[in-house]
Scaffold this motif. Structure first.
Motif, PDB file in Angstrom:
ATOM      1  N   THR A  40       0.891  -1.239  -0.047  1.00 21.07           N
ATOM      2  CA  THR A  40      -0.032   0.017  -0.130  1.00 21.07           C
ATOM      3  C   THR A  40       0.868   1.255   0.020  1.00 21.07           C
ATOM      4  O   THR A  40       0.575   2.162  -0.642  1.00 21.07           O
ATOM      5  N   ILE A  41       1.907   1.369   0.838  1.00 21.16           N
ATOM      6  CA  ILE A  41       2.961   2.329   0.876  1.00 21.16           C
ATOM      7  C   ILE A  41       3.456   2.464  -0.576  1.00 21.16           C
ATOM      8  O   ILE A  41       3.586   3.703  -0.986  1.00 21.16           O
ATOM      9  N   CYS A  42       4.027   1.582  -0.989  1.00 21.89           N
ATOM     10  CA  CYS A  42       4.589   1.321  -2.506  1.00 21.89           C
ATOM     11  C   CYS A  42       3.743   1.903  -3.411  1.00 21.89           C
ATOM     12  O   CYS A  42       4.164   2.826  -4.538  1.00 21.89           O
ATOM     13  N   ALA A  43       2.246   1.592  -3.509  1.00 23.53           N
ATOM     14  CA  ALA A  43       1.470   2.053  -4.332  1.00 23.53           C
ATOM     15  C   ALA A  43       1.343   3.630  -4.589  1.00 23.53           C
ATOM     16  O   ALA A  43       1.127   4.126  -5.653  1.00 23.53           O
ATOM     17  N   VAL A  44       1.765   4.361  -3.501  1.00 24.54           N
ATOM     18  CA  VAL A  44       1.409   5.892  -3.456  1.00 24.54           C
ATOM     19  C   VAL A  44       2.925   6.381  -3.343  1.00 24.54           C
ATOM     20  O   VAL A  44       3.022   7.628  -3.463  1.00 24.54           O
ATOM     21  N   CYS A  45       4.136   5.726  -3.834  1.00 22.04           N
ATOM     22  CA  CYS A  45       5.343   6.197  -3.685  1.00 22.04           C
ATOM     23  C   CYS A  45       5.438   6.891  -5.065  1.00 22.04           C
ATOM     24  O   CYS A  45       5.383   6.342  -5.940  1.00 22.04           O
ATOM     25  N   ARG A  61      16.672 -10.646  -4.397  1.00 19.56           N
ATOM     26  CA  ARG A  61      15.896 -11.996  -4.032  1.00 19.56           C
ATOM     27  C   ARG A  61      15.030 -11.825  -2.887  1.00 19.56           C
ATOM     28  O   ARG A  61      13.784 -12.468  -2.875  1.00 19.56           O
ATOM     29  N   TRP A  62      15.075 -10.779  -2.072  1.00 20.10           N
ATOM     30  CA  TRP A  62      14.413 -10.605  -0.847  1.00 20.10           C
ATOM     31  C   TRP A  62      13.447  -9.303  -0.873  1.00 20.10           C
ATOM     32  O   TRP A  62      14.057  -8.161  -1.268  1.00 20.10           O
ATOM     33  N   GLY A  63      12.400  -9.368  -0.186  1.00 16.87           N
ATOM     34  CA  GLY A  63      11.723  -8.210   0.226  1.00 16.87           C
ATOM     35  C   GLY A  63      10.665  -7.657  -0.795  1.00 16.87           C
ATOM     36  O   GLY A  63      10.590  -8.298  -2.008  1.00 16.87           O
ATOM     37  N   ILE A  64      10.105  -6.449  -0.348  1.00 12.25           N
ATOM     38  CA  ILE A  64       9.134  -5.840  -1.342  1.00 12.25           C
ATOM     39  C   ILE A  64       9.859  -4.471  -2.048  1.00 12.25           C
ATOM     40  O   ILE A  64      10.507  -3.673  -1.120  1.00 12.25           O
ATOM     41  N   TRP A  65       9.859  -4.483  -3.184  1.00  6.89           N
ATOM     42  CA  TRP A  65      10.557  -3.312  -3.780  1.00  6.89           C
ATOM     43  C   TRP A  65       9.620  -2.878  -4.753  1.00  6.89           C
ATOM     44  O   TRP A  65       9.315  -3.668  -5.806  1.00  6.89           O
ATOM     45  N   GLY A  66       9.237  -1.567  -4.864  1.00  6.17           N
ATOM     46  CA  GLY A  66       8.459  -0.948  -5.889  1.00  6.17           C
ATOM     47  C   GLY A  66       7.171  -1.559  -5.903  1.00  6.17           C
ATOM     48  O   GLY A  66       6.605  -1.725  -6.914  1.00  6.17           O
TER      49      GLY A  66
END
Length: 163
Positions: A40-45, A61-66
Motif C-alpha cells: 500500500t505504501i509502495c502504491a503511492v510512492c 531476492r528478498w523483500g518488497i521493492w516498488g
C-alpha cells in the motif's frame, strides 16, 4: 546510494520491514498484513518505478521493492528481459546451465556430466528391473511376409504379458 532513496515513501515508516515483512517467525496472517501495508505504501510512492527497476537490475531476492515481491519480480523480469532475481549457483553446474541459461564452457560441461550420470543411473535402474531383452541373431536369412531378413539381423523378442 541513489538520490531517489531520499524521496521514497518507505523512509516515513521505519517500523515496517520491507525486506522481511512481518519479521522472523511471523504467522501467515501477520506476514500477509505486513506485506499489504508495504504494498500500500509502495502504491503511492513517488519513486516506485525507480525502486522496482533498481531491484530488477540488482536481481533482488528478498523483500518488497516498488510494490513487488520475489514472485512478482520473477514474472516481470521474464516478461521484460531482465535476468531472474536471486543468486545463481556456481559456474560449471547443471542448474546454472538449465535454470539460469548460462552458456559458458564450464556450465555446458557441467550439464553434459549431469546428463551422462543421469542416463547411466536410469540404465542401471532398468538393468536392475531386467527390462532389457537379449536380442536374437538370425543364423540364416528368414522371409517374413514380403520382407527378407538377412543373416546376422538382430531381433528383439517380445515378452508376452498374461493377465
Amino acid at each position: 546510494m541513489p538520490d531517489w532513496h531520499e524521496l521514497a515513501a518507505c523512509k516515513l515508516f521505519p517500523e515496517l520491514d520491507f525486506i522481511q515483512p512481518g519479521g522472523d517467525g511471523a504467522k501467515p496472517a501477520q506476514r500477509a498484513a505486513a506485506e499489504l501495508a508495504c504494498r500500500t505504501i509502495c502504491a503511492v510512492c513517488p519513486v516506485r518505478l525507480q525502486c522496482a527497476v533498481g531491484a530488477l537490475e540488482r536481481r533482488e531476492r528478498w523483500g518488497i521493492w516498488g510494490g513487488m515481491d520475489y514472485q512478482d519480480r520473477k514474472l516481470v523480469a521474464a516478461r521484460f528481459g531482465y535476468e531472474p532475481p536471486g543468486d545463481p549457483p556456481e559456474h560449471g553446474t547443471h542448474s546454472r546451465r538449465v535454470k539460469w541459461g548460462c552458456a559458458c564452457v564450464e556450465c555446458k560441461a557441467g550439464h553434459a556430466l549431469y546428463e551422462a550420470l543421469r542416463r547411466e543411473k536410469r540404465r542401471a535402474e532398468a538393468r536392475a528391473r531386467n527390462v532389457w531383452a537379449v536380442p536374437l541373431v538370425l543364423a540364416t536369412p528368414l522371409r517374413v511376409g514380403r520382407r527378407l531378413l538377412p543373416a546376422g539381423q538382430l531381433l528383439l523378442p517380445l515378452q508376452v504379458c498374461t493377465f
